[in-house]
Write a protein that holds these residues in place. Structure first.
Motif, short mmCIF file in Angstrom:
data_model
loop_
_atom_site.label_atom_id
_atom_site.label_comp_id
_atom_site.label_asym_id
_atom_site.label_seq_id
_atom_site.Cartn_x
_atom_site.Cartn_y
_atom_site.Cartn_z
N THR A 193 30.17 75.16 66.26
CA THR A 193 31.05 74.17 66.86
C THR A 193 31.88 74.82 67.96
O THR A 193 32.51 75.85 67.74
CB THR A 193 31.99 73.55 65.80
OG1 THR A 193 31.20 72.97 64.77
CG2 THR A 193 32.89 72.49 66.43
N PHE A 194 31.84 74.20 69.14
CA PHE A 194 32.58 74.71 70.29
C PHE A 194 33.66 73.71 70.69
O PHE A 194 33.42 72.49 70.68
CB PHE A 194 31.64 74.92 71.49
CG PHE A 194 30.61 75.99 71.29
CD1 PHE A 194 30.91 77.32 71.57
CD2 PHE A 194 29.35 75.67 70.82
CE1 PHE A 194 29.95 78.31 71.39
CE2 PHE A 194 28.39 76.66 70.63
CZ PHE A 194 28.69 77.99 70.91
N SER A 195 34.82 74.21 71.05
CA SER A 195 35.93 73.34 71.48
C SER A 195 35.88 73.12 72.98
O SER A 195 36.82 73.40 73.71
CB SER A 195 37.26 73.96 71.08
OG SER A 195 37.37 75.27 71.61
N THR A 196 34.73 72.62 73.46
CA THR A 196 34.54 72.32 74.88
C THR A 196 33.38 71.34 75.01
O THR A 196 32.50 71.30 74.16
CB THR A 196 34.23 73.59 75.69
OG1 THR A 196 33.98 73.23 77.05
CG2 THR A 196 33.00 74.31 75.14
N ASP A 252 37.94 63.19 59.45
CA ASP A 252 39.01 64.18 59.67
C ASP A 252 40.39 63.53 59.64
O ASP A 252 41.35 64.09 59.11
CB ASP A 252 38.81 64.90 61.00
CG ASP A 252 37.60 65.83 60.98
OD1 ASP A 252 37.14 66.19 59.87
OD2 ASP A 252 37.12 66.19 62.07
N ASN A 307 34.59 79.91 73.35
CA ASN A 307 35.00 78.60 72.84
C ASN A 307 34.44 78.27 71.45
O ASN A 307 34.53 77.12 71.01
CB ASN A 307 34.62 77.48 73.82
CG ASN A 307 35.25 77.65 75.17
OD1 ASN A 307 36.46 77.75 75.29
ND2 ASN A 307 34.42 77.70 76.21
N ALA A 308 33.85 79.27 70.77
CA ALA A 308 33.34 79.02 69.42
C ALA A 308 34.49 78.77 68.46
O ALA A 308 35.45 79.54 68.41
CB ALA A 308 32.49 80.19 68.95
N LYS A 309 34.41 77.69 67.71
CA LYS A 309 35.49 77.30 66.80
C LYS A 309 35.11 77.58 65.34
O LYS A 309 35.93 78.03 64.55
CB LYS A 309 35.81 75.82 66.98
CG LYS A 309 36.95 75.31 66.12
CD LYS A 309 37.21 73.83 66.39
CE LYS A 309 38.31 73.30 65.48
NZ LYS A 309 38.54 71.85 65.71
N SER A 310 33.86 77.27 64.98
CA SER A 310 33.42 77.51 63.61
C SER A 310 31.91 77.66 63.58
O SER A 310 31.20 77.22 64.51
CB SER A 310 33.85 76.36 62.68
OG SER A 310 33.20 75.16 63.05
N LEU A 367 30.90 83.83 66.18
CA LEU A 367 32.25 83.36 66.53
C LEU A 367 32.81 84.06 67.77
O LEU A 367 33.84 83.64 68.30
CB LEU A 367 33.20 83.57 65.34
CG LEU A 367 33.06 82.55 64.20
CD1 LEU A 367 33.85 83.00 62.98
CD2 LEU A 367 33.50 81.16 64.66
N GLU A 395 34.23 67.55 70.18
CA GLU A 395 33.73 68.91 70.04
C GLU A 395 32.21 68.90 70.17
O GLU A 395 31.55 67.93 69.83
CB GLU A 395 34.13 69.47 68.67
CG GLU A 395 35.62 69.62 68.50
CD GLU A 395 36.00 70.06 67.10
OE1 GLU A 395 35.19 69.84 66.18
OE2 GLU A 395 37.09 70.62 66.94
N TYR A 431 27.18 66.06 69.72
CA TYR A 431 28.64 65.97 69.76
C TYR A 431 29.15 65.37 68.47
O TYR A 431 28.45 64.58 67.82
CB TYR A 431 29.09 65.13 70.96
CG TYR A 431 28.91 65.84 72.26
CD1 TYR A 431 29.90 66.66 72.77
CD2 TYR A 431 27.72 65.70 72.98
CE1 TYR A 431 29.72 67.34 73.97
CE2 TYR A 431 27.53 66.38 74.18
CZ TYR A 431 28.54 67.20 74.67
OH TYR A 431 28.35 67.87 75.84
#
Length: 297
Positions: free
Chosen positions: A256-259, A294, A241-244, A237, A220, A285
């Motif tokens: 945090t982006f999922s890309t 995690d 691709n924004a995750k958090s 958000l 991420e 990253y």
């Protein structure tokens, strides 16, 4: 196949130290074996060196079964345990000569491993006079004496200072060009610097088994941005691709982006469209350390 583990379990009383573990390691390859304390790392390594037997399952080292060809396995493996057992009153060459006799190998090999492990400047001393870094070199030299195809190293960099870490890391990387190296460590930076692949174990079970390249491709992306005033998380958000979103301090946010696509331009456009000033804009990253947390939390 250098190491092949199939459905290995190890039970101590009512505690299951390993639960149906399976993995394979090719040659040459440096594989990091990660996990919290008590996850089963040392148990797995002791099984592969035939020091202890599994409760269930089977394993092979250089195509030799740990159950039916223990001697051949021992001849194929160089092992450096977590607590490096050395005779501190012996001189470096004296200690290596003692072990060369055990292995019944030529004394000429002693000078080869001293050179390979960079022990030459300290090889005239007693082991008790050496620094922790050089004692680790002695342990590695001993593990390499019989020229094994597989090295199993349990926490080889524990307790070393930064300079010693670099030296041992480079040594392991050099060895890994020709041999299979299976090592455990708690230092994530060392894994990222040395290893081709990581196997992460938690509570006796494998939770990840991937090449570092694959882990990096799936990482991420985190963009750190500081605006000139507060922004609601809900608005950030809405970015692609924004995750958090985490407000770390004052007007500083970690998004945090999922890309793996560089999202800083999107954050810049967001600020422009909303008449915000950007005081800082950085990208990073998710580290292997955060992935480890995690997977094992």
């Amino acid at each position: 196949m250098s190491i092949k583990v199939k459905n290995i379990s190890k039970i101590y009383g009512e505690q299951k130290a390993l639960n149906n573990i399976s993995f394979e390691i090719e040659k040459p390859e440096i594989v990091g074996f990660l996990g919290p304390n008590g996850a089963g790392k040392s148990t797995m390594m002791k099984i592969l060196t035939t020091f202890i037997s599994p409760t269930e399952g089977e394993a092979e080292v250089n195509n030799h079964s740990i159950a039916t060809a223990a001697k051949q396995v021992q001849q194929s493996v160089g092992y450096l345990p977590e607590h490096n057992p050395l005779y501190l009153e012996q001189y470096v060459r004296e200690y290596l000569a003692f072990n060369a006799n055990v292995y019944n190998i030529s004394k000429s090999r002693i000078e080869e491993v001293i050179t390979l492990t960079g022990l030459s400047p300290e090889s005239h001393k007693k082991i008790g006079q050496l620094s922790k870094g050089y004692r680790q070199r002695v342990g590695l030299a001993n593990a390499l004496l019989h020229n094994p195809d597989v090295l199993i190293l349990d926490e080889p960099t524990t307790g070393l200072d930064p300079n010693q870490l670099v030296d041992i890391r480079n040594l392991i990387k050099t060895i890994g060009k020709e041999k299979t190296v299976f090592l455990s460590t708690h230092i994530m930076q060392e894994v990222e610097a040395m290893c081709d692949r990581v196997i992460i174990i938690n509570k006796g079970e494998i939770v990840a088994n991937k090449k570092l390249k694959e882990l990096r491709e799936g990482q991420e992306q985190i963009v750190i941005v500081e605006f000139d005033y507060r922004v609601e998380d809900a608005f950030l958000l809405k970015l692609p691709n924004a995750k958090s979103v985490t407000n770390t301090h004052d007007f500083i946010y970690e998004i945090t982006f999922s890309t793996t696509q560089d999202m800083r331009s999107h954050v810049f456009d967001f600020a422009h469209d909303n008449e915000l000033k950007i005081l800082q804009l950085n990208q990073k990253y998710a580290s292997l350390e955060s992935m480890f947390r995690d997977l094992t939390s």
